[in-house]
Design an enzyme around this catalytic site. Sequence first.
Site, PDB file in Angstrom:
ATOM      1  N   CYS A 150      39.048  37.446  43.884  1.00 51.80           N
ATOM      2  CA  CYS A 150      37.913  38.363  43.783  1.00 51.80           C
ATOM      3  C   CYS A 150      36.718  37.940  44.619  1.00 51.80           C
ATOM      4  O   CYS A 150      35.609  38.439  44.421  1.00 51.80           O
ATOM      5  CB  CYS A 150      37.487  38.500  42.320  1.00 51.80           C
ATOM      6  SG  CYS A 150      38.830  38.961  41.211  1.00 51.80           S
ATOM      7  N   CYS A 169      38.924  28.960  37.303  1.00 47.63           N
ATOM      8  CA  CYS A 169      37.860  28.380  38.122  1.00 47.63           C
ATOM      9  C   CYS A 169      36.910  27.557  37.247  1.00 47.63           C
ATOM     10  O   CYS A 169      36.944  27.626  36.008  1.00 47.63           O
ATOM     11  CB  CYS A 169      37.094  29.490  38.844  1.00 47.63           C
ATOM     12  SG  CYS A 169      36.203  30.604  37.733  1.00 47.63           S
TER      13      CYS A 169
END
Length: 208
Positions: A150, A169
């Site tokens: 993204c 992440c």
Amino acid sequence: AASHSIENINATKISIVLLTLGMQYCFLLYQQITSNNSIMVRSITSLLFVAFSAAARTNAFVSHMQQSPTRIPSSITHRNNGPLPAKDANMSEEERDAAMEKALKAMTAFSNKYVQNTNTYYCEDQSVPAVVIKGLAEHKVTLGTPLCPCRFYEDKEKEAKDGYWNCPCVPMRERHECHCMLFLTEDNDFAGTEQNISIDDVKKNCGF
């Protein structure tokens, strides 16, 4: 001349991405108007959020390229007089399809387990987690690691090695912040009630 060519190619790709997001928004808006579905309203808002986020990152990327027009990202520069190949560069179409199938199953299983372990939820619109899972699988095949799909990266290979944006992440691990909207906390307006998505639903909703 080469640097201008690269800038033109990047600008074209960026325009296509933003145009696609705009078309998706228009289609969802039409559906919302004709069905008056509250879930669809949220889906449109979600898509707009992703579009605006992508536009902001695109603007930053383009500004950087304009400031350094002769710089070519290291991910497409040469090493030992040869281009840096993707992990799937030497795969046949059949081999890549098999690798994607395997990666898609692996990332679906990972996502289901991580959702449950973190007590988060999938978006009520299943196309959101499906598309993100597909993006993770594609990076798993091309980079060898599930780099967040993204974001825009000047050098994907470097980012993959760095690990900060590899799923899950650092922001997700530390603060339960997933800007891909794959893992949503219970208080998120777009969170559904599901903590499991089947591989068939992923394929159906991501166009695999």
